[in-house]
Write a protein that holds these residues in place. Structure first.
Motif, short mmCIF file in Angstrom:
data_model
loop_
_atom_site.label_atom_id
_atom_site.label_comp_id
_atom_site.label_asym_id
_atom_site.label_seq_id
_atom_site.Cartn_x
_atom_site.Cartn_y
_atom_site.Cartn_z
N VAL A 51 -5.13 9.87 5.03
CA VAL A 51 -5.90 8.78 5.62
C VAL A 51 -7.39 8.87 5.28
N VAL A 52 -7.98 10.04 5.60
CA VAL A 52 -9.43 10.17 5.38
C VAL A 52 -9.74 10.27 3.89
N ARG A 102 0.79 -1.22 0.00
CA ARG A 102 0.00 0.00 0.00
C ARG A 102 0.83 1.28 0.00
N LEU A 103 2.01 1.20 0.65
CA LEU A 103 2.82 2.41 0.86
C LEU A 103 3.12 3.17 -0.42
N PRO A 104 3.54 2.48 -1.51
CA PRO A 104 3.91 3.24 -2.71
C PRO A 104 2.78 4.14 -3.20
N VAL A 105 1.54 3.68 -3.08
CA VAL A 105 0.41 4.50 -3.54
C VAL A 105 0.34 5.79 -2.74
N GLY A 150 -4.45 2.96 -0.42
CA GLY A 150 -3.17 3.41 0.15
C GLY A 150 -3.02 3.01 1.59
N LEU A 151 -1.95 3.49 2.21
CA LEU A 151 -1.65 3.17 3.60
C LEU A 151 -2.76 3.68 4.51
N GLY A 152 -3.29 4.85 4.21
CA GLY A 152 -4.33 5.45 5.04
C GLY A 152 -5.55 4.55 5.12
N LYS A 153 -5.98 4.09 3.98
CA LYS A 153 -7.17 3.23 3.95
C LYS A 153 -6.89 1.93 4.71
N LEU A 154 -5.71 1.38 4.51
CA LEU A 154 -5.32 0.16 5.22
C LEU A 154 -5.43 0.36 6.72
N MET A 155 -4.92 1.52 7.20
CA MET A 155 -4.89 1.75 8.64
C MET A 155 -6.29 2.01 9.20
#
Lengths: 326, 332
Positions: free
Chosen positions: A247-248, A94-97, A257-262
């Motif tokens: 994130v939001v 996810r991080l690269p996105v 992305g990372l935000g959605k994952l978290m």
């Protein structure tokens, strides 16, 4: 200089330790039982107890924390409760996105903010200046998720010009980047303006004009170079905020992305993923800070000489010590 | 003075009725009010006055560097080699700055750009005005550093690595790099300590003598004036109150303000119990008195002093005084 970098990297260790401790503690005291979540509503009391034991959820706090740290040192961020996959892999997928989006945001923010700030400062109190200051105020004040929703409403739903979600090409980047970077653009504009205004009144700018230098060179070579330090600070900070600030908005635009994952992980009490995500973000923050400090040294010879002087001083001290016995 | 037949030299700079004002929220600040003076090639004119008298504004006006807004050159003419600088366009004016007229600023600590090497800063002015390659410009910068007494190896260092006196030498090197015809030195020694002051002053004076440049020396130090100037203009509240050759001013001061300045100087030859200061303060330039600007502080004031600003009167050829006492034949 290399000594300075090594020192700064060593300082990162306690910072990251602190981050792991805080996030681990917070997750520890959060409500919800992961074992229950994994097994679902149909699980029996016994099954849950068994799984709790297996996952080490009944161990004392410090045992669990130390176990987590030792795993971390081995590069193991844990296993996702939900998918059963290694957290490191999930994050790296996810991080690269997220990084790509943040990077686009920063390029956009710098490309718009710095020229707007310079123009505002050079033409202080003009219509242009007033306009860009009002826009900057709006940009800072609007919450970026609200802006995102409005942009979707106007450009996707209303005009049908841009796609509302997903991430499959250039067009898909426009709305997320604009909505996420609005506050960064505004902050950078304001900082550039105030920093430039301060520098433009400096005596050395008058000296440059007294040399017969053209106004463009005076502004870009003499003034901007001196005004750059606070601007770089803000750009660095905004980059960091953007990374976590997505994130939001990733949620709104359904960007994987990372935000959605978290956010998903928090909802599911998926501790290892939350902890891993925060840790990776903290790591990126620290690296960014180091990079900013190095850019300072590159831009400002006074800061550069501080780094070097410390080294020379130590060199001189050891030389003196050598001389004393002789 | 070493200049022979100074009156035979062509006129270099002629300032006529220069008026400069600043528009502030407190009203219009009348910084320079109809200033007249002239300078021949190789001559040094001292512009003397207290802080806020309008000396620096006059200098910036000649260079057309008065910060605008809030400052504005309201009227007047500034002839440089016969051309009115106030009528030149921006590009023509830029060609004069640094090449024909250059300026040494008051505070060396802040007048150099902290992020560029001193060599770059000297080479910059050379490259603007002379078609030289980068390497040649750097070479010239090195020569200039040596002329002002700094080893050429230091040209790759940054301003923060130099002391105040050294920085002022760099500023002088920048000012001299294109061999200007006129140097405006705005209190070049005020920010330096006394021993360095003497060195820097000697340096400026020697270079000026060597290259026979005209110089406008702005200062509030009458000692400096006595040492290097051939003409003096005493400035008060934006007016030149007395103007003449150095002999006129130092041996035969007429204006009460000039006399007051000399009265406030310690003198080794005379035995004085106390120095006599000039009572009062300079008037607020946003709110000047209607009559003579010096009237409120003047020991010889009369009723008519408050009526209108006195005209300049030539008491002896070339010696102008702006005081009605002198018009009535008094003054001494």
């Amino acid at each position: 200089m290399s000594k300075f970098i090594i020192k700064r990297i060593l300082v990162m260790i306690p910072v990251l330790l602190g981050v792991t401790f805080v996030i681990f503690t917070m997750m520890y005291f959060t409500d919800g039982n992961p074992a229950q979540l994994i097994l679902g509503d149909m699980a029996t009391e016994e099954q849950i107890h068994e799984l709790e034991e297996e996952m080490g959820l009944n161990d004392p706090f410090f045992t669990r924390y130390l176990n987590y740290l030792s795993d971390l040192l081995h590069g193991d961020l844990g296993t996702s409760y939900v998918t059963g996959q290694p957290v490191a892999k999930e994050i790296m997928d996810r991080l690269p996105v997220t990084v790509r989006i943040s990077f686009c945001c920063m390029i956009f923010a710098v490309a718009v903010g710095i020229p707007a700030g310079i123009l505002s400062a050079v033409k202080q109190y003009s219509i242009l200046d007033n306009l860009s200051m009002v826009l900057a105020l709006v940009g800072i004040s609007l919450p970026n998720f609200w802006l995102a929703l409005m942009l979707v409403l106007v450009f996707s739903v209303g005009l049908g010009l841009l796609p509302p979600s997903g991430l499959y090409g250039f067009k898909y980047y426009i709305l997320p980047v604009v909505s996420i970077s609005a506050s960064a653009v505004a902050t950078i504009t304001r900082m550039t303006r105030s920093s430039m205004l301060e520098v433009i009144r400096a005596d050395y700018i008058r000296t440059a004009r007294a040399k017969g230098q053209s106004e463009n060179v005076v502004i870009f070579r003499h003034a901007l170079l001196n005004a750059l330090i606070p601007i770089i600070t803000v750009v660095g900070l905004q980059f960091a905020t953007t990374l976590s600030g997505t994130v939001v908005n990733e949620q709104i635009f359904a960007i994987p992305g990372l935000g959605k994952l978290m956010v998903d992980a928090i909802k599911a009490r998926n501790y290892p993923v939350v902890q891993g995500g925060v840790f990776v973000l903290a790591f990126i923050f620290s690296i960014l800070n180091l990079v900013i400090d190095l850019i300072y040294a590159f831009v400002d010879p006074r800061i550069r000489s501080q780094y070097v002087r410390k080294k020379n001083k130590r060199q001189a001290e050891t030389d003196n010590r050598k001389e004393v016995p002789a | 003075m070493s200049v022979k037949n100074p009156d035979m030299r062509p006129e270099l700079l002629q300032v006529k009725d220069l008026v400069i004002q600043y528009e502030t929220s407190d009203g219009i600040v009348k910084a320079v009010n109809g200033v007249n003076f002239s300078l021949r090639e190789g001559e040094t004119l001292g512009l003397v006055g207290e802080t806020g008298a309008g000396k620096t504004t006059t200098a910036l006006g000649i260079m057309r560097l008065v910060p605008d807004p809030p400052g504005r050159i309201v009227s007047g003419q500034v002839f440089f080699e016969g051309k009115d600088l106030l009528k030149e366009n921006k590009v023509q004016m830029r060609a004069h700055r640094g090449k024909d007229i250059s300026m040494i600023f008051q505070d060396p600590m802040t007048s150099l750009n902290p992020v560029l090497t001193v060599g770059d800063q000297i080479a910059e002015v050379v490259r603007i005005h002379e078609k030289l390659s980068r390497a040649d410009a750097i070479k010239r910068a090195a020569e200039m550093l040596q002329i002002v007494g700094i080893p050429a190896e230091r040209m790759n260092e940054y301003p923060h690595q130099f002391s105040g006196g050294m920085k002022q030498r760099v500023v002088i090197a920048i000012a001299l790099a294109c061999s200007p015809k006129l140097i405006i030195a705005d209190e070049p020694t005020t920010a330096l300590d006394v021993t360095i002051q003497a060195q820097v002053l000697d340096l400026i004076h020697n270079i000026q003598q060597k290259y026979q440049t005209g110089m406008l020396m702005i200062t509030h130090d009458l000692g400096v004036v006595a040492e290097i100037c051939s003409k003096v203009a005493i400035m008060y509240a934006g007016y030149i109150v007395e103007y003449g050759s150095i002999e006129d001013i130092f041996e035969d001061p007429r204006h009460p303000y000039t006399k007051g300045l000399f009265g406030a100087l310690p003198n080794l030859k005379k035995k004085v119990h106390r120095l006599s200061p000039i009572d009062g303060m300079m008037p607020d330039p946003a709110n000047l008195p209607q009559g003579c600007p010096f009237e409120p502080r003047c020991p010889h004031r009369t009723e008519s002093c408050t009526q209108k600003v006195p005209e300049g009167i030539e008491v002896t050829p070339g010696h102008m005084v702006r005081c009605i006492c002198c018009a009535q034949g008094g003054g001494k």
